[in-house]
Design a protein around this motif. Sequence first.
Motif, mmCIF file in Angstrom:
data_model
loop_
_atom_site.group_PDB
_atom_site.id
_atom_site.type_symbol
_atom_site.label_atom_id
_atom_site.label_comp_id
_atom_site.label_asym_id
_atom_site.label_seq_id
_atom_site.Cartn_x
_atom_site.Cartn_y
_atom_site.Cartn_z
ATOM 1 N N MET A 42 58.726 59.621 -23.608
ATOM 2 C CA MET A 42 58.858 59.929 -22.193
ATOM 3 C C MET A 42 59.711 58.879 -21.509
ATOM 4 O O MET A 42 59.705 58.786 -20.323
ATOM 5 C CB MET A 42 57.430 60.009 -21.633
ATOM 6 N N MET A 43 60.411 58.072 -22.210
ATOM 7 C CA MET A 43 61.200 57.004 -21.627
ATOM 8 C C MET A 43 62.581 57.487 -21.184
ATOM 9 O O MET A 43 63.558 56.797 -21.330
ATOM 10 C CB MET A 43 61.358 55.861 -22.629
ATOM 11 N N GLU A 44 62.652 58.695 -20.647
ATOM 12 C CA GLU A 44 63.914 59.193 -20.134
ATOM 13 C C GLU A 44 64.135 58.654 -18.733
ATOM 14 O O GLU A 44 63.199 58.270 -18.039
ATOM 15 C CB GLU A 44 63.904 60.716 -20.132
ATOM 16 N N LYS A 45 65.386 58.647 -18.319
ATOM 17 C CA LYS A 45 65.695 58.153 -16.982
ATOM 18 C C LYS A 45 65.224 59.167 -15.949
ATOM 19 O O LYS A 45 65.492 60.342 -16.035
ATOM 20 C CB LYS A 45 67.204 57.938 -16.851
ATOM 21 N N LEU A 46 64.475 58.685 -14.983
ATOM 22 C CA LEU A 46 63.909 59.555 -13.962
ATOM 23 C C LEU A 46 64.735 59.522 -12.691
ATOM 24 O O LEU A 46 65.307 58.502 -12.344
ATOM 25 C CB LEU A 46 62.489 59.109 -13.628
ATOM 26 N N ARG A 47 64.725 60.653 -11.996
ATOM 27 C CA ARG A 47 65.293 60.679 -10.657
ATOM 28 C C ARG A 47 64.320 59.974 -9.742
ATOM 29 O O ARG A 47 63.209 59.636 -10.122
ATOM 30 C CB ARG A 47 65.471 62.123 -10.199
ATOM 31 N N TRP A 48 64.698 59.797 -8.513
ATOM 32 C CA TRP A 48 63.815 59.127 -7.552
ATOM 33 C C TRP A 48 62.517 59.907 -7.399
ATOM 34 O O TRP A 48 61.437 59.349 -7.424
ATOM 35 C CB TRP A 48 64.526 58.976 -6.211
ATOM 36 N N MET A 49 62.612 61.232 -7.240
ATOM 37 C CA MET A 49 61.408 62.021 -7.061
ATOM 38 C C MET A 49 61.252 62.974 -8.248
ATOM 39 O O MET A 49 61.956 63.969 -8.345
ATOM 40 C CB MET A 49 61.491 62.835 -5.767
ATOM 41 N N PRO A 50 60.332 62.663 -9.159
ATOM 42 C CA PRO A 50 60.141 63.522 -10.331
ATOM 43 C C PRO A 50 59.465 64.836 -9.941
ATOM 44 O O PRO A 50 58.807 64.937 -8.914
ATOM 45 C CB PRO A 50 59.224 62.686 -11.233
ATOM 46 N N SER A 51 59.629 65.829 -10.794
ATOM 47 C CA SER A 51 59.014 67.138 -10.550
ATOM 48 C C SER A 51 57.530 67.083 -10.908
ATOM 49 O O SER A 51 57.054 66.131 -11.538
ATOM 50 C CB SER A 51 59.703 68.198 -11.416
ATOM 51 N N CYS A 52 56.816 68.120 -10.526
ATOM 52 C CA CYS A 52 55.391 68.198 -10.856
ATOM 53 C C CYS A 52 55.192 68.184 -12.372
ATOM 54 O O CYS A 52 54.253 67.573 -12.871
ATOM 55 C CB CYS A 52 54.777 69.464 -10.267
ATOM 56 N N ARG A 53 56.072 68.831 -13.085
ATOM 57 C CA ARG A 53 55.981 68.846 -14.550
ATOM 58 C C ARG A 53 56.098 67.432 -15.110
ATOM 59 O O ARG A 53 55.328 67.034 -15.979
ATOM 60 C CB ARG A 53 57.069 69.735 -15.127
ATOM 61 N N HIS A 54 57.042 66.651 -14.601
ATOM 62 C CA HIS A 54 57.205 65.275 -15.058
ATOM 63 C C HIS A 54 55.992 64.420 -14.686
ATOM 64 O O HIS A 54 55.524 63.603 -15.478
ATOM 65 C CB HIS A 54 58.475 64.643 -14.473
ATOM 66 N N VAL A 55 55.483 64.622 -13.492
ATOM 67 C CA VAL A 55 54.338 63.820 -13.040
ATOM 68 C C VAL A 55 53.104 64.129 -13.871
ATOM 69 O O VAL A 55 52.334 63.231 -14.214
ATOM 70 C CB VAL A 55 54.073 64.035 -11.531
ATOM 71 N N SER A 56 52.896 65.390 -14.233
ATOM 72 C CA SER A 56 51.727 65.716 -15.054
ATOM 73 C C SER A 56 51.839 65.050 -16.421
ATOM 74 O O SER A 56 50.854 64.530 -16.948
ATOM 75 C CB SER A 56 51.552 67.228 -15.188
ATOM 76 N N ARG A 57 53.030 65.007 -16.985
ATOM 77 C CA ARG A 57 53.229 64.294 -18.256
ATOM 78 C C ARG A 57 53.009 62.799 -18.088
ATOM 79 O O ARG A 57 52.375 62.157 -18.923
ATOM 80 C CB ARG A 57 54.637 64.542 -18.792
ATOM 81 N N MET A 58 53.545 62.253 -16.999
ATOM 82 C CA MET A 58 53.384 60.814 -16.763
ATOM 83 C C MET A 58 51.920 60.454 -16.565
ATOM 84 O O MET A 58 51.448 59.434 -17.065
ATOM 85 C CB MET A 58 54.191 60.381 -15.539
ATOM 86 N N ALA A 59 51.179 61.291 -15.826
ATOM 87 C CA ALA A 59 49.763 61.014 -15.579
ATOM 88 C C ALA A 59 48.982 61.021 -16.889
ATOM 89 O O ALA A 59 48.126 60.159 -17.117
ATOM 90 C CB ALA A 59 49.191 62.040 -14.609
ATOM 91 N N SER A 60 49.285 61.965 -17.759
ATOM 92 C CA SER A 60 48.623 62.005 -19.061
ATOM 93 C C SER A 60 48.985 60.795 -19.906
ATOM 94 O O SER A 60 48.123 60.173 -20.529
ATOM 95 C CB SER A 60 49.010 63.281 -19.808
#
Length: 100
Positions: A1-19
């Motif tokens: 999951m170490m991809e470069k993120l935009r300033w505001m990630p999508s809900c899909r990205h946030v759910s992965r990050m939270a997990s």
Amino acid sequence: MMEKLRWMPSCRHVSRMASEAMDVRLPFSTRMAMWAHLMMCRYCRRFRRQIHLLRRLSGIGPEEPPGALDIDDAALSPEARERLKKAVAARCGKGAAPEE
């Protein structure tokens, strides 16, 4: 999951990050992006609370692998079983718990 993120990630990205954040410490920039999203998205906040609740209720933490809980290890001793019966009977207002 170490991809470069935009300033505001999508809900899909946030759910992965939270997990993922439950198992490893995320980089500072990723945590800040997730925090910013969580401040605005009640659905992702709810999802994050739910996965934390599931982890807590399952009794599985980062130091315990998923196979650590075994049904055979969860058996109560006869003394503990008797104490629970008495506590339930007292709480229900009955004199004695029914026999098995």
